[in-house]
Enzyme design. Sequence first.
Site, PDB file in Angstrom:
ATOM      1  N   ALA A  33      -3.018  -8.778  -6.493  1.00  0.00           N
ATOM      2  CA  ALA A  33      -3.996  -8.057  -7.317  1.00  0.00           C
ATOM      3  C   ALA A  33      -4.350  -6.731  -6.684  1.00  0.00           C
ATOM      4  CB  ALA A  33      -5.258  -8.897  -7.494  1.00  0.00           C
ATOM      5  N   ASN A  34      -5.011  -5.883  -7.454  1.00  0.00           N
ATOM      6  CA  ASN A  34      -5.596  -4.658  -6.935  1.00  0.00           C
ATOM      7  C   ASN A  34      -7.077  -4.907  -6.680  1.00  0.00           C
ATOM      8  OD1 ASN A  34      -3.243  -3.246  -7.203  1.00  0.00           O
ATOM      9  ND2 ASN A  34      -3.949  -1.948  -8.858  1.00  0.00           N
ATOM     10  N   ARG A  35      -7.666  -4.086  -5.843  1.00  0.00           N
ATOM     11  CA  ARG A  35      -9.095  -4.147  -5.593  1.00  0.00           C
ATOM     12  C   ARG A  35      -9.813  -3.464  -6.755  1.00  0.00           C
ATOM     13  NH1 ARG A  35     -10.977  -5.110  -0.482  1.00  0.00           N
ATOM     14  NH2 ARG A  35      -9.253  -4.369   0.773  1.00  0.00           N
ATOM     15  N   VAL A 100      -4.506  -1.871 -12.977  1.00  0.00           N
ATOM     16  CA  VAL A 100      -3.392  -2.757 -13.335  1.00  0.00           C
ATOM     17  C   VAL A 100      -2.448  -2.877 -12.138  1.00  0.00           C
ATOM     18  CG1 VAL A 100      -1.480  -3.086 -14.949  1.00  0.00           C
ATOM     19  CG2 VAL A 100      -3.564  -1.920 -15.722  1.00  0.00           C
TER      20      VAL A 100
END
Length: 224
Positions: A33-35, A100
């Site tokens: 995931a991204n932060r 995203v």
Amino acid sequence: FKVKKGHQPLKGKHMLITAGPTWEAIDPVRYIANRSSGKQGFAIAAAAAALGAKVTLVAGPVSLRTPDGVDRVDVESAVQMSDAVKNALPADIAVMVAAVADWRPKEYRGEKMKKRGSAPPALVLEENPDLLTNVAAGENRPKLVVGFAAETEDVLDNAKRKRKRKAADWIVANDVSGDVMGGDMNRVQIISEDGVDTLEEMPKMDIAMALVEKMAETLQGEKE
Ligand code: CTP
Ligand code: CA
């Protein structure tokens, strides 16, 4: 949000917003995931609804309450977010705030991967669809397409290149080399064909209202 009574410049307009991260599953217990807290995107949704817009908020996994008057669609992965965005069109304005994930594991393991004392597994990744590019290039293009660019260096140059590459009308750039991520304050610059508009540092809620007011003015200007 408190707005002047009767100040509804986005009445009759549909705004599509993406917010939060996406999760790209590796196996049933792991993901990439991204932060992203989702705070800035949710604040924009709240501000737009307060100014009278019909708002569709496509949200990745975040722990935030749905703002008043906002239609929320929850998704997990980038591919699911892409489908939800397509379903939500047409819109007058699209604001792509989501962080995203650029890549997803090429292969999903149906069972939890085990350590078994062997070497760490190699993750093979493939690229996710670019929702902003697709919305800006698609038929039924919203009149105003806005992207965000969180950068840690060369903020303006990177953002200007992104605006061109993705055919967005605006890129809202922010410098995330400090402690913006997850916090309540933000400092942004709006890059459009007219140049760069630098807003002072302020709470994410105030940034949201400033951005949404500017979007309403831009749409109004186009009608004349
Ligand atoms: N974006 C998107 N879909 C993607 C990646 C990005 O819609 N798969 C949108 C983001 O929501 C944001 C804008 O594109 O509005 C810029 O995202 P960013 O990650 O900065 O751009 P990238 O093209 O992925 O470039 P980078 O290599 O810097 O991550
Ligand atoms: Ca990216």
